[in-house]
Design a protein around this motif. Structure first.
Motif, PDB file in Angstrom:
ATOM      1  N   TYR A   1      92.496  80.144  19.665  1.00  0.00           N
ATOM      2  CA  TYR A   1      93.032  79.518  18.455  1.00  0.00           C
ATOM      3  C   TYR A   1      91.892  78.828  17.742  1.00  0.00           C
TER       4      TYR A   1
ATOM      5  N   GLN B   1      90.634  76.781  13.911  1.00  0.00           N
ATOM      6  CA  GLN B   1      90.933  76.217  12.595  1.00  0.00           C
ATOM      7  C   GLN B   1      89.617  75.984  11.859  1.00  0.00           C
TER       8      GLN B   1
ATOM      9  N   HIS C   1      93.911  79.053   9.775  1.00  0.00           N
ATOM     10  CA  HIS C   1      94.450  78.827  11.110  1.00  0.00           C
ATOM     11  C   HIS C   1      94.615  80.209  11.729  1.00  0.00           C
TER      12      HIS C   1
END
Length: 914
Positions: free
Chosen positions: A353, A355, A385
Motif C-alpha cells: 500500500y 500514498q 492511494h
C-alpha cells in the motif's frame, strides 16, 4: 527533427571519444570483495520472475550495481542516464512529473491522467508514475533497466520498458555505514544505514538520508533561489527466515520534501538559431513583422526586463512579485514479500500500500508579468492511494524440461487532483495589449490606458469611426471587461479517478534441448476506471463576454469577437462551470505476451530472437480545457456532461521484434541487440502555448485528402478509413553493451544505442480514423521528441592498492554523449537541442576493507549547458502570421521557454562502515 549533417558528424566523433574512454557497457559486474578474482563474478537478475544469471537471460536488460551508482553519484533515477545509453529520464514543470524514456519512447507532459510507458518498480512494488522515482533511494543493491515492452510480467504500463530498483536487504551480520557530503551550492547530504540480527531468525535494516542544497536558479525579483533541495528519506526493514523454506520481508519507507521547483528561462538565438528574431521588439505602434514581435513589446511595457530574452543559458529567472514555486511532497508506503518453497514449487506474494501527495505552487507563465499562477495551498495537489497484490507460483516439471510460472496481479489506484490555476493580476491588461498591439489597432497601443488603448482611439471606436464600424462600441465594451480579468479563475477544481486493474499471467521456459530454450508468456489484463470532476470557478468576465459578444460571432466581426472571448475564457476557465460536476467510466481488456527462442551454441554465447506485445492503459485527460473550444458556452453545446467523452483517450499497443546475442567469458562481456517496435494509438501529450493536448497517434495507408492532408495549411488534417489504419510510431535500432576487466582492480564499460524513432508519413488521431489535431502538423515523417538517434556511454574504474596495509585508491570517470534531438512533442524547431556530452568523475582514498574513505567528486565536470525540455511560453505569442505559414516559425510569433539541466557540481564525501 531537423537534420544537420555536420551535427551527425560531430555526434559520431563524440561517440568514438566516449567508447575510446572505455572499451566496449552496462553489464557492470558486481564488485567482488578485495582480494578475490572478480572476473568470475556473475550478475543475477530477476527480469523473468526468477533469479537468473544476466548473461543467460534472452532479453535486453541492463543491470547497474551499487558501486557503479555510488561512483556516478546517482541518488535518483535521473542519474541513471549516465550509465544506461537507451534510457533518458528528465523532469520538467514539477518534481512530481519526471518522465522516463527507453529507446526514445516514453510518456510526455504534466498530466497525471497519463500513465507511464516506463514504470518504476521498487522492491517489486509498482509505483503509480515514474516521476515518483525522482527521490532519494537509500542503500541500493542494483537497478535493472529492461528495454522493450514487458507485457507479460511487467503488466499494463510497460509498453516501452521498465525500471526495477532493489534495495539492500537486512543482514544477519551486524554492520553499518555512513556518509557526509558537502559541495557547491551549499550542498549537504548525510546518509546512514544500520543492519543486523535481532535473533537467529529475524534481522533488521534502517536507512536514512537527509539532503539540503541551494537552488540553481536565482529569482532577483523576490530574493530567492529556485530548484533547491530540502528532503529526507527513511526506510525500515525486517527479514524473517524461520526455516530454509520460508522468507518474509517487511518494508516501510517515508519521504518528505519541501522544495521550490521548477523555474524556466527564455530561449534565445544563442541557444537555438531557429529563434531568429522572435525575441526582437516591434516598432511602437506597428504590429509584428517578419523580423520583430509585438509580444516582446507587451511584456517589456508591463514590467518584463528585456535582458531575460538574451541571457543564453543564464540562470536568472523571471518571476512576478510575490509569486513562488514552493512545494511539498509526501511519499510513504508499506510492503510485504513472502516467499515459500513447497519443494516442487515456490510461492511469492508481494502486498503493498502506498500514498503519494505532491503540491506545487508556480508562476506558471515564467515571466515577471503576472499572467498565470498557482498559489501555495493545502487544497491544491495530486495524490495517489495505491494498493497492489501480486502472486507468483514458479516451479519445474517433466524432469526439468519445463520451468513454469503462473501468477496474478491486482491493483486499485485512487487518484485525486485538486487545482487552483488562476489568471494573474496583470492578465487582463496583458491580454488586451496582446490583441491591440498585434492588429489594426496597433496605432492606439497604450499600455497605461484602459484596455491598452489611447483615449483618441477609444473615442474613435466608440463613435464607430474605425474598421470595426457600428460594432465598435460592443467590441470596446468587451475589451473593457477583459481588462478586469485579474486574479480570477479556478477556485478549486477537483478531479477523481478510481482505477482497478487485475491480470492473470503465465511465463514458461521450455528446455527443448540442452542448448535451446523456448520461452512463452501470456497475460490477460482487465482495466476499469471511474472518473468524476467538480469545478470551482469565479471568472464572470468569461460569461459576460460570451453573452455580450456571442451574437457577433457569425458576422463580419466574428474573428475579433471570438478572439476576445477566447482570451476571456482560456482553458474553459469560466464561472459557468462553478459547482458543475461531470462523470464517466471506461472498461478495457487486453491480451499481451511474449515468445522467445534462444540458443547457446557454446557455454559463453547466447543468441535469441523474440516477439512481444505490450500495452499501456487508456484513460482520461484530467484537464477541462479538452472538453471544448473556449468560445461557445457550455449551455450551447449541451452542457459539460455531454462533452465528457472528449476527455478519453485510447490504450496504446506495441508489437516488438528483437534479435540479440550475449557473450560472457568472465573478464569480458558483450551484448548486442537489434530491435523494432511499432506503436498503435501512441499516447501523446503536448502543450500548445495555451492548453495541453492529449492525442492518440495512428498511421494511415491511404489518407483522405492525399498524403499532404496532415501537413498542409487547411483546417483539416485528413481522415482515414478504418481498414487503412496502421501503427503511427516506430522505433528501431541497435544496442551494444560491453564490459572488460583486464585486472582485478581495473574495469571498463561502454554502451552504444542507435535508435531511430519516427512517426509514419501519414498520420491520423484515434483508431476510428479521426483527424490529427491541427497543432501537430510537424509530426508526420519526423522523429519523436526527446529521442536522440545516437547515445554512447562509457566508464572507467580503477581501484589500485596503496601500500601493503589494505588501503586502496579510487579513480572513476563516466561520460554520456547524446546526438541532436527535439525536446518538444510538437517538434517545433525552436525546441531543438544540439548534441552534447556530460562527464562525471570521482577520485578517492579508502582504508582497509573500505572501513573509511574520502572522495572528491564532480558531476557535469565540464559544465555542459543544455535544455531538458523547451516549451511554448504560456500565452506569449505575438501576431503577424498564422501558425505553420513560415517553415522556420510553425508557431507564428510564439516565444519559448526552457527547463535547464543541472550545472556543474562538485564536492567532498566522507564515508565509513563497520
Amino acid at each position: 527533427m531537423l537534420r544537420r549533417d555536420q551535427s551527425l558528424s560531430r555526434s559520431l566523433k563524440l561517440s568514438a571519444a566516449c567508447i575510446a574512454l572505455a572499451l566496449p557497457s552496462m553489464a557492470f559486474a558486481q564488485e567482488a570483495p578485495q582480494g578475490e578474482d572478480s572476473s568470475d563474478a556473475e550478475i543475477v537478475v530477476t527480469a523473468q520472475g526468477r533469479s537468473q544469471v544476466l548473461s543467460d537471460v534472452p532479453v535486453a536488460i541492463s543491470a547497474v550495481n551499487a558501486e557503479t551508482l555510488q561512483n556516478s553519484g546517482a541518488n535518483d533515477i535521473r542519474q541513471l542516464n549516465q550509465v544506461a545509453p537507451s534510457l533518458l529520464v528528465s523532469s520538467t514543470g514539477s518534481e512530481a512529473n519526471g518522465s522516463a524514456r527507453i529507446r526514445g519512447i516514453g510518456t510526455v507532459g504534466d498530466n497525471p491522467g497519463l500513465e507511464s510507458s516506463v514504470p518504476v518498480f521498487i522492491d517489486g512494488v509498482y509505483r503509480s508514475r515514474s516521476g515518483i522515482g525522482l527521490n532519494e533511494l537509500g542503500e541500493i543493491d542494483r537497478v535493472e533497466v529492461q528495454r522493450g515492452p514487458q507485457g507479460t510480467l511487467g503488466g499494463r504500463n510497460s509498453s516501452a520498458g521498465l525500471i526495477s530498483i532493489y534495495s539492500k536487504k537486512p543482514s544477519f551480520t551486524f554492520g553499518g555505514s555512513g556518509e557526509l557530503t558537502y559541495g557547491n551550492y551549499d550542498f549537504m547530504r548525510a546518509a546512514s544505514s544500520v543492519t543486523g540480527p535481532i535473533s537467529e531468525q529475524l534481522a533488521f535494516r534502517v536507512d536514512g538520508v537527509y539532503v539540503k542544497r541551494d537552488g540553481f536558479y536565482r529569482d532577483d525579483q523576490n530574493g530567492r533561489d529556485i530548484n533547491n533541495r530540502d528532503r529526507y528519506f527513511l526506510r525500515g526493514q525486517f527479514l524473517f527466515e524461520p526455516t530454509d523454506a520460508l522468507s518474509v520481508r517487511l518494508i516501510a519507507d517515508y519521504t518528505f520534501r519541501t522544495e521550490e521547483c521548477c523555474a524556466a528561462t527564455y530561449v534565445d538565438q544563442s541557444v537555438n538559431q531557429f529563434i531568429g528574431d522572435l525575441n526582437t521588439p516591434s516598432t511602437v505602434g506597428v504590429a509584428s513583422t517578419a523580423t520583430s514581435n509585438n509580444i516582446i513589446n507587451v511584456l517589456r511595457d508591463l514590467g518584463q526586463p528585456l535582458a531575460a530574452f538574451n541571457q543564453g543559458f543564464g540562470r536568472t529567472v523571471s518571476v512576478s512579485p510575490n509569486r513562488e514555486f514552493s512545494g511539498e511532497t509526501k511519499d510513504y508506503g508499506f510492503s510485504g514479500q513472502v516467499d515459500y518453497d513447497f519443494g516442487g514449487a515456490t510461492l511469492t506474494s508481494i502486498t503493498a500500500y502506498r500514498q503519494y501527495r505532491s503540491g506545487q505552487a508556480s508562476d506558471t507563465d515564467y515571466s515577471e508579468v503576472d499572467i498565470l499562477y498557482r498559489a501555495p495551498s493545502d487544497d491544491a495537489y495530486r495524490q495517489f492511494h495505491t494498493f497492489t497484490q501480486e502472486l507468483r507460483l514458479q516451479g519445474e516439471a517433466f524432469d526439468g524440461k519445463l520451468d513454469w510460472l503462473v501468477g496474478g496481479f491486482f491493483a486499485n489506484e485512487k487518484l485525486t487532483v485538486r487545482d487552483n490555476l488562476r489568471f494573474g493580476n496583470q492578465y487582463g491588461r496583458f491580454a488586451n495589449c496582446r490583441l491591440v498591439s498585434g492588429g489594426s489597432l496597433a496605432g492606439g497601443y497604450l499600455p497605461s490606458g484602459q484596455a491598452c488603448l489611447s483615449a483618441t482611439v477609444r473615442g474613435a471606436i466608440a463613435g464607430g469611426l474605425t474598421a470595426l464600424g457600428a460594432g465598435g462600441p460592443a467590441i470596446l465594451a468587451g475589451l473593457d471587461r477583459l481588462d478586469t480579468l485579474n486574479n480570477l479563475g479556478t477556485t478549486n477544481d477537483r478531479y477523481f479517478q478510481n482505477g482497478t486493474n487485475w491480470a492473470v499471467f503465465t511465463h514458461n521456459i521450455v528446455h527443448v534441448t540442452d542448448t535451446v530454450d523456448l520461452t512463452l508468456g501470456l497475460r490477460y489484463t482487465k482495466d476499469k476506471k471511474k472518473f468524476d470532476a467538480t469545478f470551482g470557478n469565479d471568472n464572470t468576465v468569461c460569461t459576460a463576454n460570451q453573452a455580450a459578444l456571442g451574437p457577433l460571432l457569425t458576422g463580419a466581426l466574428g474573428s475579433t469577437a471570438g478572439g476576445i472571448i477566447g482570451l476571456s475564457c482560456q482553458g474553459n476557465s469560466t464561472a459557468e462551470l462553478n459547482g458543475v460536476s461531470i462523470r464517466d467510466d471506461r472498461n478495457e481488456d487486453q491480451i499481451t505476451g511474449t515468445a522467445i527462442l534462444s540458443w547457446k551454441p557454446v557455454d559463453d554465447l547466447l543468441v535469441y530472437g523474440s516477439f512481444a506485445r505490450g500495452y499501456k492503459a487508456g484513460g482520461f485527460n484530467l484537464d477541462r480545457s479538452a472538453l471544448k473550444s473556449p468560445v461557445p458556452t457550455f449551455a450551447s453545446v449541451g452542457g459539460a456532461q455531454a462533452l465528457v467523452a472528449n476527455l478519453q483517450f485510447d490504450p496504446e499497443l506495441v508489437d516488438s521484434y528483437e534479435l540479440g546475442a550475449k557473450f560472457s567469458n568472465g573478464p569480458f562481456g558483450l551484448s548486442v541487440s537489434a530491435f523494432r517496435s511499432d506503436f498503435s494509438s501512441f499516447q501523446l501529450n503536448t502543450f500548445n502555448g495555451t492548453v495541453f493536448l492529449v492525442q492518440n497517434i495512428n498511421g494511415c495507408n491511404n489518407l483522405v485528402g492525399g498524403s499532404s492532408a496532415d501537413t498542409d495549411l487547411s483546417n483539416t488534417t485528413g481522415s482515414c478509413a478504418t481498414g487503412d489504419i496502421t501503427h503511427g510510431v516506430r522505433t528501431q535500432g541497435v544496442e551494444l553493451e560491453a564490459s572488460l576487466m583486464p585486472a582485478r582492480n581495473f574495469r571498463m564499460a561502454a554502451g552504444l544505442t542507435y535508435a531511430k524513432t519516427s512517426y509514419q508519413d501519414d498520420l491520423i488521431g484515434t483508431k476510428n480514423g479521426a483527424q490529427l489535431d491541427l497543432a501537430l502538423r510537424k509530426l508526420p515523417g519526423d522523429n519523436l521528441s526527446n529521442a536522440p538517434e545516437l547515445v554512447a556511454t562509457s566508464s572507467v574504474t580503477w581501484t589500485p592498492d596503496i601500500g601493503s596495509n589494505g588501503m586502496s585508491g579510487l579513480v572513476y570517470i563516466d561520460g554520456r554523449m547524446t546526438s541532436d534531438y527535439n525536446t518538444g512533442s510538437d517538434l517545433f524547431p525552436q525546441k531543438e537541442q544540439d548534441g552534447f556530452a556530460v562527464f562525471n568523475a570521482r577520485i578517492g582514498l579508502r582504508g582497509a576493507d573500505e572501513a573509511w574513505g574520502i572522495e572528491l567528486w564532480g558531476q557535469n565536470i565540464f559544465n555542459q549547458d543544455y535544455a531538458q525540455v523547451a516549451f511554448n511560453s504560456p500565452f506569449q505569442a505575438g501576431q503577424s502570421s498564422a501558425p505553420f505559414v513560415d517553415p522556420q516559425y510553425p508557431g507564428g510569433r510564439q516565444i519559448f521557454s526552457q527547463f535547464l539541466a543541472e550545472p556543474r557540481t562538485y564536492g567532498i564525501t566522507l564515508r565509513g562502515k563497520f
